[in-house]
Structures are given as structure tokens and as C-alpha cells.
Design a protein around this motif. Structure first.
Motif, PDB file in Angstrom:
ATOM      1  N   ASP A 120       6.145  11.703  -2.339  1.00  0.00           N
ATOM      2  CA  ASP A 120       5.439  10.934  -2.118  1.00  0.00           C
ATOM      3  C   ASP A 120       4.484  10.963  -3.399  1.00  0.00           C
ATOM      4  O   ASP A 120       3.425  11.813  -3.943  1.00  0.00           O
ATOM      5  CB  ASP A 120       4.278  11.254  -0.779  1.00  0.00           C
ATOM      6  N   ASN A 141      -4.701  15.334  -1.833  1.00  0.00           N
ATOM      7  CA  ASN A 141      -5.420  15.230  -0.514  1.00  0.00           C
ATOM      8  C   ASN A 141      -6.167  16.623   0.052  1.00  0.00           C
ATOM      9  O   ASN A 141      -6.870  16.406   1.104  1.00  0.00           O
ATOM     10  CB  ASN A 141      -4.996  14.320   0.374  1.00  0.00           C
ATOM     11  N   SER A 196       0.863  -1.095  -0.057  1.00  0.00           N
ATOM     12  CA  SER A 196      -0.100   0.163  -0.028  1.00  0.00           C
ATOM     13  C   SER A 196       0.897   1.247   0.004  1.00  0.00           C
ATOM     14  O   SER A 196       1.913   1.094   0.361  1.00  0.00           O
ATOM     15  CB  SER A 196      -1.013   0.035   1.088  1.00  0.00           C
ATOM     16  N   GLY A 197       0.254   2.319  -0.350  1.00  0.00           N
ATOM     17  CA  GLY A 197       0.985   3.770  -0.248  1.00  0.00           C
ATOM     18  C   GLY A 197       1.311   3.957   1.326  1.00  0.00           C
ATOM     19  O   GLY A 197       2.615   4.642   1.436  1.00  0.00           O
ATOM     20  N   THR A 198       0.410   3.543   2.052  1.00  0.00           N
ATOM     21  CA  THR A 198       0.818   3.851   3.567  1.00  0.00           C
ATOM     22  C   THR A 198       2.207   3.145   4.005  1.00  0.00           C
ATOM     23  O   THR A 198       3.150   3.640   4.463  1.00  0.00           O
ATOM     24  CB  THR A 198      -0.201   3.180   4.501  1.00  0.00           C
ATOM     25  N   LYS A 209      -0.902   3.076  -5.921  1.00  0.00           N
ATOM     26  CA  LYS A 209      -2.397   3.031  -6.672  1.00  0.00           C
ATOM     27  C   LYS A 209      -1.778   2.559  -8.187  1.00  0.00           C
ATOM     28  O   LYS A 209      -1.978   1.347  -8.413  1.00  0.00           O
ATOM     29  CB  LYS A 209      -2.625   4.609  -6.619  1.00  0.00           C
ATOM     30  N   TYR A 220      -1.526  14.042   2.572  1.00  0.00           N
ATOM     31  CA  TYR A 220      -1.743  12.816   3.360  1.00  0.00           C
ATOM     32  C   TYR A 220      -0.711  11.844   2.615  1.00  0.00           C
ATOM     33  O   TYR A 220      -0.364  11.613   1.550  1.00  0.00           O
ATOM     34  CB  TYR A 220      -3.321  12.348   3.142  1.00  0.00           C
ATOM     35  N   HIS A 221      -0.040  11.058   3.423  1.00  0.00           N
ATOM     36  CA  HIS A 221       0.958  10.142   3.244  1.00  0.00           C
ATOM     37  C   HIS A 221       0.420   8.774   3.880  1.00  0.00           C
ATOM     38  O   HIS A 221       1.392   8.005   4.146  1.00  0.00           O
ATOM     39  CB  HIS A 221       2.206  10.372   3.855  1.00  0.00           C
ATOM     40  N   GLY A 222      -0.950   8.410   4.051  1.00  0.00           N
ATOM     41  CA  GLY A 222      -1.205   7.113   4.550  1.00  0.00           C
ATOM     42  C   GLY A 222      -1.517   7.308   6.063  1.00  0.00           C
ATOM     43  O   GLY A 222      -1.311   8.477   6.590  1.00  0.00           O
ATOM     44  N   VAL A 272       2.573   8.723  -4.504  1.00  0.00           N
ATOM     45  CA  VAL A 272       1.684   7.570  -4.483  1.00  0.00           C
ATOM     46  C   VAL A 272       0.431   7.791  -5.641  1.00  0.00           C
ATOM     47  O   VAL A 272      -0.150   7.102  -6.323  1.00  0.00           O
ATOM     48  CB  VAL A 272       1.126   7.549  -3.100  1.00  0.00           C
ATOM     49  N   ILE A 273      -0.220   9.167  -5.624  1.00  0.00           N
ATOM     50  CA  ILE A 273      -0.903   9.611  -6.622  1.00  0.00           C
ATOM     51  C   ILE A 273      -0.048   9.863  -7.921  1.00  0.00           C
ATOM     52  O   ILE A 273      -0.759   9.682  -8.949  1.00  0.00           O
ATOM     53  CB  ILE A 273      -1.670  10.905  -5.979  1.00  0.00           C
ATOM     54  N   GLU A 318       4.003  15.650  -1.110  1.00  0.00           N
ATOM     55  CA  GLU A 318       2.985  15.570  -2.124  1.00  0.00           C
ATOM     56  C   GLU A 318       3.670  16.404  -3.282  1.00  0.00           C
ATOM     57  O   GLU A 318       3.114  17.575  -3.237  1.00  0.00           O
ATOM     58  CB  GLU A 318       1.484  15.405  -2.217  1.00  0.00           C
TER      59      GLU A 318
HETATM   60  C1  LIG Z   1      -0.212  10.817  -1.699  1.00  0.00           C
HETATM   61  C2  LIG Z   1      -0.578   9.753  -0.838  1.00  0.00           C
HETATM   62  N1  LIG Z   1       0.328   8.958  -0.144  1.00  0.00           N
HETATM   63  C3  LIG Z   1       0.122   7.722   0.525  1.00  0.00           C
HETATM   64  C4  LIG Z   1      -1.449   7.379   0.424  1.00  0.00           C
HETATM   65  C5  LIG Z   1      -1.753   6.037   1.082  1.00  0.00           C
HETATM   66  O1  LIG Z   1      -1.986   4.867   0.294  1.00  0.00           O
HETATM   67  P1  LIG Z   1      -2.837   3.950   0.777  1.00  0.00           P
HETATM   68  O2  LIG Z   1      -4.056   4.122   0.662  1.00  0.00           O
HETATM   69  O3  LIG Z   1      -2.709   2.728  -0.534  1.00  0.00           O
HETATM   70  O4  LIG Z   1      -2.135   3.037   1.991  1.00  0.00           O
HETATM   71  C6  LIG Z   1      -2.257   8.062  -0.274  1.00  0.00           C
HETATM   72  C7  LIG Z   1      -3.793   7.474  -0.346  1.00  0.00           C
HETATM   73  O5  LIG Z   1      -4.563   7.909  -0.742  1.00  0.00           O
HETATM   74  C8  LIG Z   1      -1.885   9.267  -1.062  1.00  0.00           C
HETATM   75  O6  LIG Z   1      -2.734   9.767  -1.745  1.00  0.00           O
END
Ligand SMILES: Cc1ncc(COP(=O)(O)O)c(C=O)c1O
Length: 435
Positions: free
Chosen positions: A244, A216, A121-123, A272, A149-151, A246-247, A211
Motif C-alpha cells: 500500500d 498512520n 481514492s486510496g480506499t 494521494k 491504515y488502508h482506507g 498510497v502515502i 504500508e
Molecule cells: C497508506 C494509506 N492507504 C490508504 C489510504 C486511504 O486513502 P483515501 O483516504 O484516499 O481513501 C490512506 C489514507 O490516508 C493511507 O494513508
């Protein structure tokens, strides 16, 4: 294309049953529609740009699994790859070729990820990148930005955005103050604030995590020079820069925000899109940093299902379909959507701002440019909530919170964009007069 609203009896029944066993009936907070009210739609089926709920109502989808589905739903090539991989075994708990192929594909697109590790996961990706930054520098503090938001790892739940801001909780219960004691928070897009924190605590800061395009707090692009400034400041103080992505990874371009803005981080987190809708994340970066990861080095991190063969196959099938043309097309469609929204808002006499980077888009009801989370939070979120429902009735599913980002996928076509613009115009007129 736009359908009249239909009953949602089945969603309502499922929601009641779900609420008995799952907190608020969901497995991730923002899905519960708390920011906009109403019953969450239970999804039964999804194809291309459409999701269909349990009552048979079909919606054009701009959530796209929170940005994970850049090719839209049930992409044939991805579905075939998933089915074929599942037939070869759901999980091995041992290395396999799929991990090598996906790692090579990521590395080719994002050469700054000289080595990487897949997680689920991103978290997990951000949590592990922070641990690695601390291991590499021997320092404890990190800087994050308000509204990013980073999880949901403890240390990163200080002034996180989206779900938390929506619920008006600055931090989560259950996180002891000690866990965020090393987390310093600066306003997004505010380099002077970072300089100030660094002037005081620079020698103790392991990393700045950001980010690169905030997603977020709604979509908020980086101000000119913001990311480059972070690179310079972290270098000056011997701290690491963690992007980060993730997005943004494989969303704003094949080489992510790092390629788009020309900034080279020390560590990158992705998720993602690289999982094609299955649970995948990854962190990676400079080789000498990644060599600290166990068992090569002393920084421990592991995962039973990490590098899962089905998820790797899905991710690879996505990346193989993402070329320059795909990115041009989704950015052009998102630009058309943005222009249509702006025109409709002007025609309705409603002050609105749009922020867009490629296929990431947000509409905020305000007359001020939205450059950070404080401004985003002051926008007319009640109006957004009414708009959301009026759009839903017209067969368009946008984010059930004003502080989230809409995503266009390669499966959207001009027909869906036109239908959405028309629905937006009607919905906004209705939402603007209803109080
Ligand atoms: C920028 C960012 N980092 C980390 C995460 C966490 O990812 P996950 O929901 O897969 O744990 C998210 C989730 O939306 C995110 O938007």
C-alpha cells in the motif's frame, strides 16, 4: 516569519455551522482536532508551504493534505493544467488521452505496475487490490498489520491506525464481524508473527497487505529485511504481497518504497500524490493479475468518475515536476528539520524520538525507539497535543494527532525549516511546563 496568534472567530463560526450538518464539522475524522482539542482551522487559501485560515492567520503547513501535495499548495503548473483540463470538460465517462499519459508515467516510474486501473481514492485502490488478490488465488484470508491504515473498506477496518487508534476504537461500529472474519492482524515489523499465522493458515491466505513505510501510526520505517521477508513468506505460501504505497508512492522516491527498499510486490496501491490534490487512486501490478480485472476478466470493479480528465491532468503535472533533485532537496530539508527538532528537544530536556524516511517525519515523546503501533500509542500524546497548539500559535500547522506523519514539500525552503525549528523549541518549552 512566526506570527503572533490571531483571533479565530471566523473558524469558530464556521465550525459551529459545520457541526450542525457535518459529523464533528468535518468530512474526515482527524481534521476535527479531536486528538488535540480545540477548534479546527477552516482554510480559506493555500499557496506553496503556507495555508491561511478564514481569519487570515497564515501557517507553515506540514500536513500538505495528508501527503498528497508533494509540490506544496497551488503549484502554478498544476493549477494551469487543472484549469485547462476543466475547460475541455470535467468528465467524459469515456476513455481519453490523459489516462494513457498518466498510466505511462506511473508505469515508467514503477515498472512493477505492469498494468493499472485508476480509481478515485486510496480506499478504493486497496479494496480493489484485495478483491483482485482473492480472485487470483481463490482464497479468502488477508493479513494486515496493526496500526497500518488502508482506507475505510469494511475488511480493512480491523485494528486500523491513525483516526481509529486516536479515538481508542479497535474496530468501527457498523462492520459486521463476518466482514473482518477473514482479516488476520499481525504487529508491524514482526516477521515471526507472520510466519506463525502462515504456518497455521497459509493455504487460505490470499494476500499480505502492508504500508511499506507506516505513516498512520506516525512515521515508522520497516525494520531491515521486513519487506523482503514478507516477499519470501508470501511466495512460499502462494499468497500475494500488496504494497500500500498510497502515502509512499512518489513520496519516498520516484519509484516509491518498492524502489527504495528493492522489493517487488505482486500488487501496488497508490493515491494521494498521483492526483495532485484531486481525488485519484490506482491499483496495479503483474500483467496476468491485472488481466483478471473486468472487462478483461471476472473481477468486477468500476467507477463513474475514475480516470477523471481534470484529476489525470493534475497528476501528470505533478509527476512531470518530480525529478531526482526534488527528492534530494525535500529529504535534505526534512533531515534539517529532524536535526533541529532533536536539538531543541535535547535542549528542553524532553525525551523525544524522531523517525524519518525522506520527506516523511514524525516526532514521538518517548525515550524508546518507535517500531510499531503499540509503542507509538504509549508515547506522550498529551504533550504532543500541547505542542501542536503552541506551534499553531507560532504559525506552524503540524498534524493534529501524534499518530500521523509530517510531510515536507518541494515548496518549503530553508527559511520555513529554520522558522519551524525555532517555533518548535519555544513551543516545546511552553508545552513541557504546562499541565
Ligand atoms: C497508506 C494509506 N492507504 C490508504 C489510504 C486511504 O486513502 P483515501 O483516504 O484516499 O481513501 C490512506 C489514507 O490516508 C493511507 O494513508
Amino acid at each position: 516569519m512566526n506570527q503572533p496568534s490571531k483571533p479565530i472567530a471566523r473558524s469558530e463560526q464556521l465550525y459551529q455551522r459545520a457541526c450542525r450538518l457535518l459529523p464533528a464539522g468535518v468530512n474526515s475524522p482527524v481534521r476535527a482536532f479531536r486528538a488535540v482539542g480545540g477548534t479546527p482551522r477552516f482554510i480559506a487559501d493555500a499557496h506553496g508551504p503556507f495555508i491561511t485560515d478564514a481569519d487570515g492567520n497564515r501557517y507553515i503547513d506540514y500536513v500538505c493534505s495528508w501527503g498528497a501535495l508533494i509540490l506544496g499548495h497551488s503549484n502554478d503548473i498544476v493549477s494551469d493544467a487543472v484549469a485547462a483540463a476543466a475547460r475541455r470538460g470535467a468528465s467524459y465517462g469515456a476513455p481519453h488521452e490523459g489516462e494513457v499519459l498518466l498510466a505511462e508515467a506511473v508505469n515508467a516510474a514503477m515498472p512493477g505496475m505492469e498494468m493499472l486501473r485508476f480509481v478515485n481514492s486510496g480506499t478504493e485502490a486497496t479494496m480493489s487490490a484485495i478483491r483482485l488478490a482473492r480472485a487470483a488465488t481463490g482464497r479468502a484470508k488477508i493479513i494486515k498489520f496493526d496500526g497500518c491504515y488502508h482506507g475505510h473498506a469494511d475488511a480493512l477496518l480491523a485494528k486500523a491506525g491513525s483516526g481509529l487508534a486516536t479515538f481508542g476504537l479497535p474496530d468501527s461500529a457498523g462492520v459486521p464481524p463476518e466482514m473482518t472474519a477473514h482479516t488476520l492482524v499481525a504487529p508491524y515489523n514482526d516477521l515471526a508473527a507472520v510466519e506463525q499465522i502462515m504456518a497455521q493458515s497459509g493455504a487460505e491466505v490470499a494476500a499480505v497487505i502492508v504500508e511499506p513505510v507506516a505513516g498512520n501510526m506516525g512515521c515508522v520505517p520497516p525494520a531491515d529485511g521486513f519487506l523482503q521477508g514478507l516477499k519470501r513468506i508470501t511466495e512460499q505460501h502462494g499468497a500475494l504481497l500488496i504494497l500500500d504505497e498510497v502515502i509512499t508512492g512518489f513520496r519516498v522516491g520516484r519509484s516509491g518504497a518498492s524502489g527504495l527498499y528493492g522489493v517487488k510486490p505482486d500488487l501496488t496501491c497508490i493515491g494521494k500524490i498521483i492526483g495532485g490534490g484531486l481525488p485519484v487512486g490506482a491499483y496495479g501490478g503483474r500483467r496476468e493479475l491485472m488481466q483478471l480485472v473486468a472487462p478483461l476478466g471476472p473481477m468486477y470493479q468500476a467507477g463513474t468518475l475514475s480516470g477523471n480528465p481534470v484529476a489525470m491532468a493534475a497528476g501528470l503535472a505533478v509527476l512531470q515536476q518530480l525529478d531526482g533533485t526534488a527528492y534530494e532537496r525535500i529529504a535534505r530539508m526534512a533531515a534539517d528539520l529532524e536535526a533541529g527538532i532533536q536539538q531543541a528537544a535535547a535542549a528542553a530536556g524532553v525525551p523525544a524520538q524522531t523517525n524519518r524516511v525522506g520527506s516523511m517525519l514524525s516526532v514521538f515523546f518517548t525515550d524508546r525507539p518507535v517500531t510499531d503501533t503499540a509503542i507509538a500509542a504509549e508515547t506522550d500524546r498529551k504533550l504532543y497535543g500541547r505542542l501542536f497548539h503552541a506551534m499553531l500559535e507560532r504559525g506552524v500547522y503540524t498534524t493534529p494527532s501524534a499518530l500521523e506523519t509530517w510531510f515536507v514539500s518541494t515548496s518549503h525552503t530553508d527559511a520555513e525549516i529554520e522558522a519551524t525549528v525555532q517555533a518548535f523549541g519555544e513551543a516545546l518549552r511552553e508545552a513541557a511546563v504546562t499541565h
